[in-house]
Write a protein that holds these residues in place. Sequence first.
Motif, PDB file in Angstrom:
ATOM      1  N   GLY A 204       8.263  50.348  93.127  1.00  0.00           N
ATOM      2  CA  GLY A 204       9.203  49.871  94.134  1.00  0.00           C
ATOM      3  C   GLY A 204      10.239  48.981  93.460  1.00  0.00           C
ATOM      4  N   MET A 205      11.423  48.965  94.017  1.00  0.00           N
ATOM      5  CA  MET A 205      12.471  48.104  93.450  1.00  0.00           C
ATOM      6  C   MET A 205      13.168  47.366  94.581  1.00  0.00           C
ATOM      7  N   THR A 206      13.383  46.079  94.373  1.00  0.00           N
ATOM      8  CA  THR A 206      14.111  45.264  95.347  1.00  0.00           C
ATOM      9  C   THR A 206      15.240  44.573  94.597  1.00  0.00           C
ATOM     10  N   GLN A 207      16.428  44.723  95.142  1.00  0.00           N
ATOM     11  CA  GLN A 207      17.576  44.119  94.467  1.00  0.00           C
ATOM     12  C   GLN A 207      18.215  43.126  95.428  1.00  0.00           C
ATOM     13  N   TRP A 208      18.716  42.025  94.908  1.00  0.00           N
ATOM     14  CA  TRP A 208      19.488  41.148  95.783  1.00  0.00           C
ATOM     15  C   TRP A 208      20.691  40.566  95.055  1.00  0.00           C
ATOM     16  N   GLU A 209      21.673  40.254  95.823  1.00  0.00           N
ATOM     17  CA  GLU A 209      22.881  39.616  95.316  1.00  0.00           C
ATOM     18  C   GLU A 209      23.307  38.645  96.397  1.00  0.00           C
TER      19      GLU A 209
END
Length: 285
Positions: free
Chosen positions: A275-280
């Motif tokens: 799983g991948m979670t990205q935030w900006e």
Amino acid sequence: MNYRHAYHAGNFADCLKHVILARVIEHLKIKPQPFRVIDTHAGTGRYDLGGIEAGKTGEWQNGIGRLMQATLPATAAALLEPYLATVRDINGSGPLSVYPGSPLIARSLMRRDDQLVANELHPDDFVELKALFHKVRDSKVLNLDAWVAVKSLLPPKERRGVVLIDPPFERSDEFDCMAEGLEEAIRRFASGVYIVWYPLKDARAADRFIGRTRAAGAVKALDVRFQICEPAPDLGLTASGVLIINPPFRLRSELDILMPCLSATLAKDASSSFGMTQWEDVGGA
Ligand code: SAM
């Protein structure tokens, strides 16, 4: 300090972490300005896969052993090539018998004027690491506690680079130490890329660490989690994560290609997943 990486070198968790390290370095090389790699928990830099320690666990056989044999789609193979080339180079024309640790992978991919600082606290591992980098130009080996090293080495004079943080998780408060250390590191070098490895045995502890890091000023980040099989008491580590702070622009799309291949190649049962979670965040969390 009982942890010895020789038991685990080249396992699935190393493969994931080193694939990401190699991709980040390839991205840093796009610009001509020199950069610095700071490896805070460097290990010995080189592991004998035929040695007693590697033989006791056999973990590398389900990690780099499988990856080197895999037939992968061309795009994934091209993205993996810099990493796999470092493994091939150290083994010469013979069979796979040696695995490069993170400082050696980094140095093999870096250019002449890029600087490597490899730090290792264990006295025996430090001696091996020091010998390996003896007379290797633009490379420095230190024997400090990682968090002392972070304070003294950041920001790097190049103002560009990557910090690899890869603790052994022997201490029960390792996530807290990492969160505190990272907060200090980000304060000193906010634009740096950070690659932070963690075991996934307790997802809630990992989530708390990610939340703390985000609140501490990790404005842009990508969290990658990878499980090779269902956990079981006799299996050891079956899942791990890598948090990348300030990931290079294209890293996410590369991992969209690579993770299904890694998951299929390194799976030990049908529950292999990622799983991948990205935030900006705009203006912080
Ligand atoms: N980064 C290496 C690689 O990918 O090839 C593997 C590193 S291993 C997971 C963790 C290393 O951290 C061990 O070699 C251990 O001796 C070292 N270590 C443990 N505590 C440390 C500390 N406080 N500061 C620096 N190194 C430490």
